[in-house]
Design a protein around this motif. Sequence first.
Motif, short mmCIF file in Angstrom:
data_model
loop_
_atom_site.label_atom_id
_atom_site.label_comp_id
_atom_site.label_asym_id
_atom_site.label_seq_id
_atom_site.Cartn_x
_atom_site.Cartn_y
_atom_site.Cartn_z
N HIS A 253 -25.32 30.63 4.93
CA HIS A 253 -25.89 31.50 5.24
C HIS A 253 -27.11 31.06 6.18
O HIS A 253 -26.60 30.89 7.74
N TYR A 254 -28.30 30.79 5.42
CA TYR A 254 -29.42 30.08 6.76
C TYR A 254 -29.05 29.12 6.98
O TYR A 254 -29.21 28.33 8.39
N LEU A 255 -28.64 27.78 6.69
CA LEU A 255 -28.25 27.00 6.90
C LEU A 255 -26.64 27.15 7.54
O LEU A 255 -26.98 25.95 9.39
N LYS A 256 -25.71 27.88 8.02
CA LYS A 256 -25.11 27.98 9.27
C LYS A 256 -25.89 28.47 9.60
O LYS A 256 -25.44 27.98 11.49
N ILE A 257 -26.19 29.31 10.12
CA ILE A 257 -27.73 29.66 11.73
C ILE A 257 -27.79 28.74 11.68
O ILE A 257 -28.10 28.26 13.60
N LEU A 258 -28.58 27.92 11.16
CA LEU A 258 -29.33 26.52 11.77
C LEU A 258 -28.79 25.67 12.48
O LEU A 258 -29.02 24.94 13.29
N ARG A 259 -27.55 24.99 12.32
CA ARG A 259 -26.39 24.57 12.38
C ARG A 259 -25.83 25.01 13.63
O ARG A 259 -25.20 24.49 14.50
N GLU A 260 -25.72 26.04 13.38
CA GLU A 260 -25.04 26.65 14.69
C GLU A 260 -26.70 27.24 16.09
O GLU A 260 -26.30 26.38 16.61
N ALA A 261 -27.22 26.75 15.84
CA ALA A 261 -28.82 26.63 16.35
C ALA A 261 -28.30 25.56 17.11
O ALA A 261 -28.68 24.83 18.07
N GLY A 262 -28.26 24.16 16.60
CA GLY A 262 -28.31 23.00 16.64
C GLY A 262 -26.52 22.50 17.55
O GLY A 262 -27.24 21.51 18.78
N ARG A 263 -25.72 23.38 17.55
CA ARG A 263 -24.40 23.03 18.28
C ARG A 263 -25.20 23.81 19.38
O ARG A 263 -24.97 23.21 20.60
N ARG A 264 -25.58 24.80 19.45
CA ARG A 264 -26.17 24.88 20.99
C ARG A 264 -27.20 24.38 22.18
O ARG A 264 -27.67 24.69 22.53
N ARG A 265 -27.09 23.29 20.77
CA ARG A 265 -28.41 22.37 21.66
C ARG A 265 -30.08 23.21 21.82
O ARG A 265 -30.28 23.00 22.47
N LEU A 266 -30.34 23.96 21.18
CA LEU A 266 -31.97 24.87 21.36
C LEU A 266 -32.70 23.68 20.19
O LEU A 266 -32.18 22.27 19.82
N THR A 267 -34.30 23.48 20.78
CA THR A 267 -34.58 22.40 19.95
C THR A 267 -35.44 23.51 19.24
O THR A 267 -35.57 24.15 19.03
N ILE A 268 -35.17 22.39 17.76
CA ILE A 268 -35.52 23.13 16.34
C ILE A 268 -36.85 22.50 15.90
O ILE A 268 -36.70 21.47 15.85
N GLY A 269 -37.45 23.14 15.17
CA GLY A 269 -38.28 23.49 14.76
C GLY A 269 -39.06 24.01 13.05
O GLY A 269 -38.18 24.94 13.55
N SER A 270 -40.09 23.67 12.87
CA SER A 270 -40.26 23.90 11.22
C SER A 270 -41.27 24.62 11.40
O SER A 270 -42.71 24.03 12.05
N LEU A 271 -42.27 25.36 10.38
CA LEU A 271 -43.76 25.17 10.40
C LEU A 271 -43.81 25.19 8.69
O LEU A 271 -42.81 26.20 7.64
N SER A 272 -45.04 24.69 8.03
CA SER A 272 -45.04 24.13 6.77
C SER A 272 -43.40 23.71 6.39
O SER A 272 -43.10 23.13 5.93
#
Length: 322
Positions: free
Chosen positions: A72-91
């Motif tokens: 479910h989380y991977l699906k959300i992140l991949r959807e964000a990638g398709r929307r061409r959002l700038t994606i980041g992470s903490l820790s």
Amino acid sequence: MSLASAIEPLRCLNRLMQRPAFLWRFASPTGADIEASVGIPLPTLEYQAALHGADYLFVCGGLHTEFNDERHYLKILREAGRRRLTIGSLSTGSRLLARAGLLSKYRCTIHWESRSAFQEEFPDLNCTNRLYEIDRDRLTCSGGTAAMDMMLHLISLQFGRDHARSVANQFHHKHIRNENEDQFGGRLDHLAHLPEKVRCAIDLMQHHVEEPIPVPHIALRAGLSVRQLERRFKMHAGLTPQRYYMQLRIERGRELLIYSSLSVINVALSCGFASASHFSIWYKRIFGKSPSESRKQDRTPLVHSPFENNDASRISRKPSNL
């Protein structure tokens, strides 16, 4: 700490500029409240509502990122990638980005304690030891106060160095660390103060954990005799080179036990031991408990979230003329 260090500079900038230069919202798959590791509840928006109009999506990871509904989380992140959002992470959020395939051909970083397990799981990714990495539309951070430095860097890029410095001053953060600075943690925190030849020897040890090399070879590469190397290690580390090397390997094993799902035998092999029993003997000698006991005790069970700290936090930037 990672979450607060990321958001507080943005709040402070809004106050100093007297306008909403940045807006942020917390997101989760369902919109249910999540709980930080200190027990503070955080209200969230359902991810679809949070992603609408977003510019950035940051995943904040805590001690563990192993959970049942990972897809479910991977699906959300991949959807964000398709929307061409700038994606980041903490820790440790970098691990989830990697599993979603969002760090391929990007530089990235992760908290030093998780780095060994991350490299074991993703050997083809370029995971550095930097405090943070900004590579095109991917921003990864080692967590803690490094998140503040990354956000101050973003503020500097968008609003200028003077604004970034003013925000830093509000938090008594006198030196804004740049993306070329390394993390310090574990044994790394004292390396800068060691003599060059001792640092050279330790660097060789760190790069030959899975296939240990003999101490005489290390001494030769460092430009010392074995006796000279032993004297310098006892003087500066309080240990013989052999014991230092063994503890370094065992500490690497502990990181893999806590932050990976590798079996004990595979952890042992990754740390240069021929058998799980030999690894276990040394592990118990150094940490006072067996590898299986350590894995059970040092892993905090998850309660409300797949991340110990919180879920995904989304940071959105309004146009600068607002």
